[in-house]
Design a protein around this motif. Structure first.
Motif, PDB file in Angstrom:
ATOM      1  N   MET A 180       0.844  -1.197   0.000  1.00  0.00           N
ATOM      2  CA  MET A 180       0.000   0.000   0.000  1.00  0.00           C
ATOM      3  C   MET A 180       0.876   1.242   0.000  1.00  0.00           C
ATOM      4  O   MET A 180       1.838   1.331   0.751  1.00  0.00           O
ATOM      5  CB  MET A 180      -0.903  -0.026   1.239  1.00  0.00           C
ATOM      6  CG  MET A 180      -2.017   1.011   1.217  1.00  0.00           C
ATOM      7  SD  MET A 180      -3.222   0.693  -0.069  1.00  0.00           S
ATOM      8  CE  MET A 180      -3.621   2.350  -0.569  1.00  0.00           C
TER       9      MET A 180
ATOM     10  N   LYS B 162       0.358   7.285   2.851  1.00  0.00           N
ATOM     11  CA  LYS B 162      -0.807   8.158   2.982  1.00  0.00           C
ATOM     12  C   LYS B 162      -0.492   9.530   2.402  1.00  0.00           C
ATOM     13  O   LYS B 162       0.646   9.977   2.428  1.00  0.00           O
ATOM     14  CB  LYS B 162      -1.170   8.307   4.460  1.00  0.00           C
ATOM     15  CG  LYS B 162      -1.501   6.970   5.104  1.00  0.00           C
ATOM     16  CD  LYS B 162      -2.912   6.950   5.622  1.00  0.00           C
ATOM     17  CE  LYS B 162      -3.197   5.606   6.271  1.00  0.00           C
ATOM     18  NZ  LYS B 162      -4.603   5.282   6.276  1.00  0.00           N
TER      19      LYS B 162
ATOM     20  N   ASN C  40      -6.106   6.679  -6.089  1.00  0.00           N
ATOM     21  CA  ASN C  40      -6.147   5.311  -5.536  1.00  0.00           C
ATOM     22  C   ASN C  40      -7.231   4.508  -6.271  1.00  0.00           C
ATOM     23  O   ASN C  40      -8.355   4.987  -6.427  1.00  0.00           O
ATOM     24  CB  ASN C  40      -6.478   5.405  -4.043  1.00  0.00           C
ATOM     25  CG  ASN C  40      -6.282   4.106  -3.289  1.00  0.00           C
ATOM     26  OD1 ASN C  40      -5.682   3.166  -3.785  1.00  0.00           O
ATOM     27  ND2 ASN C  40      -6.793   4.079  -2.060  1.00  0.00           N
TER      28      ASN C  40
ATOM     29  N   ARG D  48      -8.205  -0.813   0.179  1.00  0.00           N
ATOM     30  CA  ARG D  48      -8.300   0.456  -0.553  1.00  0.00           C
ATOM     31  C   ARG D  48      -9.213   1.458   0.135  1.00  0.00           C
ATOM     32  O   ARG D  48      -9.152   2.658  -0.154  1.00  0.00           O
ATOM     33  CB  ARG D  48      -8.817   0.220  -1.979  1.00  0.00           C
ATOM     34  CG  ARG D  48      -7.994  -0.725  -2.821  1.00  0.00           C
ATOM     35  CD  ARG D  48      -6.579  -0.221  -2.979  1.00  0.00           C
ATOM     36  NE  ARG D  48      -5.745  -1.202  -3.657  1.00  0.00           N
ATOM     37  CZ  ARG D  48      -5.346  -1.107  -4.921  1.00  0.00           C
ATOM     38  NH1 ARG D  48      -5.706  -0.070  -5.645  1.00  0.00           N
ATOM     39  NH2 ARG D  48      -4.587  -2.039  -5.446  1.00  0.00           N
TER      40      ARG D  48
ATOM     41  N   ARG E 251      -5.994   5.996   1.298  1.00  0.00           N
ATOM     42  CA  ARG E 251      -4.730   6.708   1.054  1.00  0.00           C
ATOM     43  C   ARG E 251      -4.813   8.185   1.408  1.00  0.00           C
ATOM     44  O   ARG E 251      -3.884   8.738   1.954  1.00  0.00           O
ATOM     45  CB  ARG E 251      -4.312   6.548  -0.402  1.00  0.00           C
ATOM     46  CG  ARG E 251      -2.917   7.075  -0.669  1.00  0.00           C
ATOM     47  CD  ARG E 251      -2.238   6.352  -1.782  1.00  0.00           C
ATOM     48  NE  ARG E 251      -2.714   6.823  -3.065  1.00  0.00           N
ATOM     49  CZ  ARG E 251      -2.406   6.248  -4.227  1.00  0.00           C
ATOM     50  NH1 ARG E 251      -1.636   5.180  -4.241  1.00  0.00           N
ATOM     51  NH2 ARG E 251      -2.867   6.717  -5.338  1.00  0.00           N
ATOM     52  N   CYS E 252      -5.920   8.836   1.081  1.00  0.00           N
ATOM     53  CA  CYS E 252      -5.975  10.288   1.297  1.00  0.00           C
ATOM     54  C   CYS E 252      -7.117  10.714   2.207  1.00  0.00           C
ATOM     55  O   CYS E 252      -7.254  11.902   2.496  1.00  0.00           O
ATOM     56  CB  CYS E 252      -6.080  11.017  -0.029  1.00  0.00           C
ATOM     57  SG  CYS E 252      -7.730  10.964  -0.759  1.00  0.00           S
TER      58      CYS E 252
END
Ligand code: FE
Length: 135
Positions: A1, A4, A53, A79, A99-100
């Motif tokens: 992964m 971030k 992502n 995810r 991720r965000c």
């Protein structure tokens, strides 16, 4: 992964339309049957509109009738992230980009087999890419 992604509101504002910002960064909701993907059936992948992502495949998209793009599973569980949302007097589970942190929508337990889940997403939080355009 991947790592971030952290950006300030001002940085996100530069990258997004006002609608995308209001929904993806400020937990907004587009009106039902108004988004660009609820009635959309191309083959491909839906990316996070903020960070790219890869979140959902058209393979798990289905017509839920609710007016928002609906999927019965994410591309991979990692995810997305789920968290309890008690806003507006409802008990719901919010779904965000792992991720965000973008707000994507909510997940409900009235979906089809095999998962029984309905990932009820905002079109404005997603960016569709056709399969043959994926790198
Ligand atoms: Fe993201």
């Amino acid at each position: 992964m991947a790592e971030k992604i952290h950006k300030t509101d001002e940085e996100w504002r530069q990258l997004l339309t006002p609608e995308q910002f209001a929904i993806a960064r400020k937990k907004g909701t587009e009106r039902a049957f108004t988004g660009k993907y609820w009635d959309f059936h191309e083959n491909g992948v839906y990316l996070c509109v903020c960070c790219g992502n890869e979140l959902f495949s058209s393979d798990t998209k289905y017509d839920s009738g609710c007016g928002w793009p609906s999927f019965y599973a994410p591309l991979e569980d990692s995810r997305v992230e789920n968290s309890p949302d008690h806003s507006y007097g409802m008990i719901r589970t919010e779904v965000t980009c792992s991720r965000c942190g973008a707000h994507l929508g909510h997940v409900f337990e009235d979906g089809p087999r095999p998962t029984g889940l309905r990932y009820c997403m905002n079109s404005a939080s997603l960016n569709f890419v056709k399969k043959d355009e994926m790198k």
